[in-house]
Design a protein around this motif. Sequence first.
Motif, PDB file in Angstrom:
ATOM      1  N   THR A   1       0.750  -1.221   0.050  1.00 13.36           N
ATOM      2  CA  THR A   1      -0.025   0.088  -0.166  1.00 13.36           C
ATOM      3  C   THR A   1       0.702   1.280  -0.053  1.00 13.36           C
TER       4      THR A   1
ATOM      5  N   THR B   1      -7.126   6.732  -4.806  1.00 12.77           N
ATOM      6  CA  THR B   1      -7.682   6.014  -5.744  1.00 12.77           C
ATOM      7  C   THR B   1      -7.103   4.570  -5.977  1.00 12.77           C
ATOM      8  N   GLN B   2      -5.862   4.537  -6.246  1.00  9.77           N
ATOM      9  CA  GLN B   2      -5.109   3.391  -6.490  1.00  9.77           C
ATOM     10  C   GLN B   2      -5.422   2.411  -5.325  1.00  9.77           C
ATOM     11  N   GLU B   3      -5.419   2.818  -4.069  1.00 11.53           N
ATOM     12  CA  GLU B   3      -5.642   1.884  -3.022  1.00 11.53           C
ATOM     13  C   GLU B   3      -7.187   1.297  -2.914  1.00 11.53           C
ATOM     14  N   ARG B   4      -7.967   2.365  -3.229  1.00  7.60           N
ATOM     15  CA  ARG B   4      -9.752   2.027  -3.451  1.00  7.60           C
ATOM     16  C   ARG B   4      -9.739   0.896  -4.556  1.00  7.60           C
ATOM     17  N   ASP B   5      -8.943   1.117  -5.668  1.00  7.39           N
ATOM     18  CA  ASP B   5      -8.948   0.023  -6.686  1.00  7.39           C
ATOM     19  C   ASP B   5      -8.496  -1.296  -6.405  1.00  7.39           C
ATOM     20  N   MET B   6      -7.282  -1.266  -5.444  1.00  9.94           N
ATOM     21  CA  MET B   6      -6.788  -2.670  -5.067  1.00  9.94           C
ATOM     22  C   MET B   6      -7.735  -3.325  -4.164  1.00  9.94           C
TER      23      MET B   6
ATOM     24  N   HIS C   1     -11.092  -3.028  -4.010  1.00 11.08           N
ATOM     25  CA  HIS C   1     -12.128  -3.263  -4.828  1.00 11.08           C
ATOM     26  C   HIS C   1     -11.903  -4.567  -5.570  1.00 11.08           C
ATOM     27  N   ASP C   2     -10.750  -4.662  -6.184  1.00  8.92           N
ATOM     28  CA  ASP C   2     -10.326  -5.725  -7.001  1.00  8.92           C
ATOM     29  C   ASP C   2     -10.383  -7.017  -6.357  1.00  8.92           C
TER      30      ASP C   2
ATOM     31  N   VAL D   1     -15.822   0.643   0.248  1.00  6.30           N
ATOM     32  CA  VAL D   1     -15.888  -0.300  -0.993  1.00  6.30           C
ATOM     33  C   VAL D   1     -16.838  -1.529  -0.492  1.00  6.30           C
TER      34      VAL D   1
END
Length: 313
Positions: free
Chosen positions: A123, A129-134, A136-137, A171
Motif C-alpha cells: 500500500t 484512488t489506487q488503494e481503493r481500486d486494489m 475493490h479488485d 468499498v
Amino acid sequence: MKADPGFYDYWPYDKRPKLNWPGGARVAFWVAPNIEFYELDPPANPHRKAWPQPYPAIPGYSIRDYGNRVGHARQMSVLDRYGIRGSISLSTALCDHHPEIIAQCAERDWEFFSHGIYNTRYTYGMSETQERDMIHDAMVSIKQHTGQDCAGYLAPALSHSELTLDLFAEVGTELAGDSAGFYTCDLFHDDQPTPINLRSGKRFASIPYSLEMNDTIAYVVNKIEPRRYGQMLKENFDRLYQEGADSGTVMCIPTHNYQVSCPHRLKAFEEALEYITGHSDVWVTTGREIARYFIDNHYDTAQASIAAPSGEY
C-alpha cells in the motif's frame, strides 16, 4: 503531528461492560491461515523491497511455494481434525494461480477475507484512488471465486495507510451493503473486539489478530523453537480463558503454510489446538462470525461505554 492514529478511542480494559459470547463461551477462538502469493520479480516499490536478495530470490520464493504445494494440505488436515474452519487471509491472486486451494477451502466452508492481491505489492505510496481500486479488485475476486462477500481485511504485508480502513468499509458497503459485519485485523491493540472510527461513520470493528501468536513473528523475528511456540499458544489461551470468565475474550492464531506446516513444527501447533479445543466453553469460530456477533450484540453498548465520561457504563 497526531498523538495516535485516531482509528479508535482509549477504552480501559477493566471498566468495560461484560461481553457475552454464544453459549456462554469464555473465549472466541479462530485460526487465520495466511494463504499468500509472492511474485519472484514484482514491480519495485521505493518504500520497501519485496526480497532481501537480488533477483532471482529463489530461497524466499521457493519456501513460499512450498507452503502452497505442501504446507497447505498439511495444515488443512490438522484443522479438519479439530473441527476448525479457517479464516483465510487471502492474497487474491491465488484465485488464478492456485484455484484448487480455493476450491478445497470453499468445500469446507472456510471464510475468505482480503489480504490484498499479491503479498509483494504494498500500500505504501499508493494514491487514494489506487488503494481503493486494489481493495475493490480483491473483494470482487473473492466474490467471483468463492461466492462469499468479503467482510475482513488485513493489508498486504501489513502495509497500512491512513485511509485503508475508511476505503475498505466504503468499498465493502458498495459491494455487499451493510450486512456483512466488516472488520479489520490490522490493529493489534486489544484482546476484545472494539469499534473503529471511520470518516463515513459506518459500524466497523477491529477483531484481535495477534502478532505475538503469529508463527512468522515467532519463528522468523523472535527465533522461537517449535516446542516453546506451542507452550506460548497454550499460555496465551490460559490467560484469555481465565479473564473470559468475567467478560469474553478473543484468541487468534495467525499462521502461514510455509511456517507452521513444516514437518518439525507441526506437532507443536497440533498439540496447542488439541488443548484449546478440549475446553467445552470455547467458541471455535471465524473472524466474520466474531465481527458479526459483536456488531449485532455489543457494538452499541461498547460505543456508549467509550463515550461515558468516566469510561464506565
